[in-house]
Design a protein around this motif. Structure first.
Motif, PDB file in Angstrom:
ATOM      1  N   LEU A  95     -59.442  44.231 -32.372  1.00  0.00           N
ATOM      2  CA  LEU A  95     -59.623  45.397 -31.506  1.00  0.00           C
ATOM      3  C   LEU A  95     -60.791  45.140 -30.580  1.00  0.00           C
ATOM      4  O   LEU A  95     -61.937  45.008 -31.026  1.00  0.00           O
ATOM      5  N   ALA A  96     -60.509  45.040 -29.293  1.00  0.00           N
ATOM      6  CA  ALA A  96     -61.550  44.725 -28.308  1.00  0.00           C
ATOM      7  C   ALA A  96     -62.435  45.939 -28.028  1.00  0.00           C
ATOM      8  O   ALA A  96     -62.008  47.078 -28.193  1.00  0.00           O
ATOM      9  N   ARG A 120     -54.331  49.562 -25.394  1.00  0.00           N
ATOM     10  CA  ARG A 120     -54.940  48.658 -24.415  1.00  0.00           C
ATOM     11  C   ARG A 120     -55.980  47.746 -25.040  1.00  0.00           C
ATOM     12  O   ARG A 120     -56.200  46.629 -24.580  1.00  0.00           O
ATOM     13  N   GLY A 121     -56.643  48.217 -26.096  1.00  0.00           N
ATOM     14  CA  GLY A 121     -57.718  47.422 -26.686  1.00  0.00           C
ATOM     15  C   GLY A 121     -57.269  46.419 -27.725  1.00  0.00           C
ATOM     16  O   GLY A 121     -58.101  45.738 -28.330  1.00  0.00           O
ATOM     17  N   VAL A 122     -55.970  46.295 -27.962  1.00  0.00           N
ATOM     18  CA  VAL A 122     -55.474  45.355 -28.967  1.00  0.00           C
ATOM     19  C   VAL A 122     -55.360  43.963 -28.360  1.00  0.00           C
ATOM     20  O   VAL A 122     -54.828  43.785 -27.265  1.00  0.00           O
ATOM     21  N   ARG A 123     -55.866  42.971 -29.067  1.00  0.00           N
ATOM     22  CA  ARG A 123     -55.825  41.580 -28.613  1.00  0.00           C
ATOM     23  C   ARG A 123     -55.272  40.701 -29.740  1.00  0.00           C
ATOM     24  O   ARG A 123     -55.301  41.079 -30.910  1.00  0.00           O
ATOM     25  N   GLU A 174     -52.307  51.906 -32.907  1.00  0.00           N
ATOM     26  CA  GLU A 174     -52.664  50.767 -32.062  1.00  0.00           C
ATOM     27  C   GLU A 174     -51.475  49.831 -31.834  1.00  0.00           C
ATOM     28  O   GLU A 174     -51.521  48.971 -30.955  1.00  0.00           O
ATOM     29  N   LYS A 198     -63.196  39.875 -32.075  1.00  0.00           N
ATOM     30  CA  LYS A 198     -64.212  40.730 -32.692  1.00  0.00           C
ATOM     31  C   LYS A 198     -63.745  41.133 -34.076  1.00  0.00           C
ATOM     32  O   LYS A 198     -62.554  41.289 -34.328  1.00  0.00           O
ATOM     33  N   ASP A 206     -52.710  45.607 -18.204  1.00  0.00           N
ATOM     34  CA  ASP A 206     -53.762  46.572 -18.477  1.00  0.00           C
ATOM     35  C   ASP A 206     -53.984  47.385 -17.205  1.00  0.00           C
ATOM     36  O   ASP A 206     -53.264  47.276 -16.232  1.00  0.00           O
ATOM     37  N   GLN A 266     -56.219  38.563 -23.277  1.00  0.00           N
ATOM     38  CA  GLN A 266     -56.429  38.016 -24.606  1.00  0.00           C
ATOM     39  C   GLN A 266     -57.068  36.645 -24.536  1.00  0.00           C
ATOM     40  O   GLN A 266     -57.907  36.286 -25.353  1.00  0.00           O
ATOM     41  N   ALA A 306     -60.780  37.138 -23.888  1.00  0.00           N
ATOM     42  CA  ALA A 306     -61.551  37.908 -24.856  1.00  0.00           C
ATOM     43  C   ALA A 306     -61.942  37.065 -26.055  1.00  0.00           C
ATOM     44  O   ALA A 306     -61.180  36.221 -26.515  1.00  0.00           O
ATOM     45  N   GLN A 355     -49.964  48.651 -23.548  1.00  0.00           N
ATOM     46  CA  GLN A 355     -49.472  47.312 -23.234  1.00  0.00           C
ATOM     47  C   GLN A 355     -48.059  47.150 -23.795  1.00  0.00           C
ATOM     48  O   GLN A 355     -47.773  47.599 -24.904  1.00  0.00           O
TER      49      GLN A 355
END
Length: 541
Positions: free
Chosen positions: A540-541, A516-519, A276, A65, A49, A59, A62, A296
């Motif tokens: 999605l973070a 970047r917000g994918v976990r 994403e 969500k 990141d 990940q 986190a 990522q």
């Protein structure tokens, strides 16, 4: 098509593009996973990141969500695409099928069969009858998943008038004799002892559909983590969360699959915030963006075997000394660095590095040109000339052929590279020629042996046909104790290592890009396995 999705996916050509995503052009493609394609020791490289920390670490820290729409881009098959899970031939097909449907089992990171809709399985003493218990699960319309649905699904796949993906995998089952013992118990009667029967349950495309289901493109009903919303073949598919899913409701509200054959278009859309998740990126793209903070990069290690296949039934490779010489000619690191741009690791002339039953204790083979020359001289092949068939049908093929040609010249061997058609390559190399470029995606080692290395195997590219080897395979399938069975597989692999026809020089990474917000993207998931493209566990973070 060659063993897709295990070895490759062939799409139909389509050059239209979606007005909502002007950068996403589509064209035909072929890739490996696998089996499809594609397809070992599956440690996933960390994805950076903006802070330089790995996505794996992010990940882990986190908390999942709920909410949002995940947009995932895959290469596709044009207007002929379907949501029929038994016809899955593309990575996009396989990912959509996984979202809507379930199998009785699926493959874990080491390609061993893991229970899914089946909660347990138990063989009889002879390994020719297996009792499979179903977990409590529902289809999207509220009906329970029953033994009758399982038998209907398998009989549909096995229809001799159809060409469904898993038909060959279900061949060991006597479906006429198999029966439902009760609503959630199936007794499978087999044609012969099959110790690895759970691999059949996990076979690519062996999805369970409701009894009587035939129409899948208008409103498909499965038991998977997502429910159908819409489908435009060659363009997109939209699914929504199944809150009643037996394995827990997905985190995202909606999942959209977008067709985009051009790798550059997938990357640009990812960078531009239109996606994403972008499937199948090339090594140059990974190097350009890894650690830069914009997206990522996810590397699925050992996802595709890279090899040269030697025909063992014809000169010069009917002499095992020549085959051993070729094993020793290869500089595997140079091949991985040059043909795969370093996105992989070296092989050791065996399929399935890191998979269940892999003979990892054998010495790593190194280049030894002096020994190679000596073997060639003993075989009367000092000034050997051979033709190496290749094609741009798969990434790295033409590069690998050129590199190996130069390596062979150092041992006094003249290699003439012949480039074949992308459309007919996989069919052409089965019986023609003597040496060719080859690749395979992820599958159990037992499946690799049964499909490619037995006398009656239908995709036996090396023409390895030995009755005593066949007998060892049958011995393994008749051996109930797993440790004893593993010992038989090791004997088989030792022989292949010594004198087989596959010069396995490497295992390629499969590369995915995410926002970047994918976990929650799985860390150990070769293509064709359970956790590859498993979007119910992504958030999605």
């Amino acid at each position: 098509m060659h063993d897709a999705p295990v070895d490759g996916y062939r799409s139909h050509d389509s050059r239209s593009h979606d007005s909502r995503f002007p950068g996403l052009r589509r064209r035909g493609f072929l890739a490996a996973a696998g089996g499809a394609a594609g397809l070992g020791a599956l440690a996933l490289a960390g994805c950076a990141d903006s802070s330089g920390t790995s996505a794996d670490t992010a990940q882990a820290d986190a908390k999942p969500k709920r909410g949002g729409r995940l947009r995932a881009a895959f290469a596709g098959g044009g207007a002929s695409e379907t949501l029929d899970p038994h016809l899955s031939n593309l990575f996009a097909d396989a990912a959509r099928a996984k979202a809507l449907f379930d199998k009785l089992a699926d493959y874990g990171p080491d390609l061993s069969a893991q229970p899914r809709l089946a909660s347990a399985w138990e063989p009889n003493a002879g390994l020719d009858r297996w009792k499979v218990s179903l977990r409590k699960a529902e289809f999207h319309d509220g009906r329970p998943v029953t033994a009758d649905d399982v038998l209907y699904s398998y009989r549909r796949i096995a229809d001799p008038e159809k060409t469904f993906r898993a038909k060959a995998s279900l061949e060991p089952i006597d479906l006429k004799a198999s029966r439902a013992l009760d609503e959630r118990t199936v007794e499978f009667v087999l044609k012969r002892p099959t110790a690895e029967f759970p691999n059949v349950l996990a076979a690519f495309g062996a999805y369970i559909v409701p009894e009587g289901a035939e129409e899948f493109d208008k409103k498909p009903v499965g038991s998977g983590p997502f429910r159908f919303v819409s489908f435009a073949p060659g363009k997109s598919a939209v699914f929504k969360r199944n809150d009643a899913y037996w394995d827990g409701a997905p985190y995202v509200d909606e999942l959209e699959f977008i067709v985009a054959n051009e790798e550059s278009a997938r990357v640009n859309a990812l960078l531009g915030g239109q996606l994403e998740y972008a499937h199948e990126l090339n090594p140059a793209t990974a190097r350009a963006h890894e650690g830069k903070g914009q997206i990522q990069i996810v590397r699925l290690r050992n996802s595709a075997m890279q090899a040269f296949a030697m025909k063992t039934d014809r000169p010069p490779f009917d002499d095992k000394r020549v085959r051993e010489a070729f094993f020793l000619i290869a500089d595997r690191k140079e091949l991985v660095d040059g043909a795969l741009s370093g996105a992989g690791e070296i092989g050791n002339d065996l399929f399935g590095k890191g998979y269940e039953y892999y003979a990892g204790g054998l010495p790593q083979r190194e280049q030894d040109l002096d020994r190679a020359r000596k073997l060639l001289k003993e075989a009367g092949a000092e000034k050997l000339k051979v033709t190496l068939d290749t094609s741009p049908v798969a990434a790295g093929f033409t590069e690998a052929a050129a590199i190996f040609r130069d390596q062979a010249a150092k041992a006094g061997v003249t290699v003439e590279v012949r480039t074949g058609s992308k459309d007919s390559y996989w069919a052409d190399i089965l019986d023609s020629g003597t040496l060719c470029c080859y690749r395979s995606g992820a599958m159990p080692i037992e499946s690799h042996i049964s499909q490619r290395l037995l006398t009656d195997s239908t995709t036996n590219a090396t023409h390895w046909r030995h009755k005593d080897f066949d007998a060892l395979y049958q011995q393994a399938q008749s051996t109930k104790d797993k440790q004893d069975r593993a010992a038989v597989y090791e004997r088989m692999q030792r022989r292949l290592y010594a004198e087989g026809g596959f010069l396995v020089w490497g295992f390629a990474d499969w590369i995915i890009g995410t926002a970047r917000g994918v976990r929650g993207v799985a860390e150990k998931a070769p293509a064709n396995s359970l956790d590859w493209a498993r979007f119910d566990k992504v958030w999605l973070a």
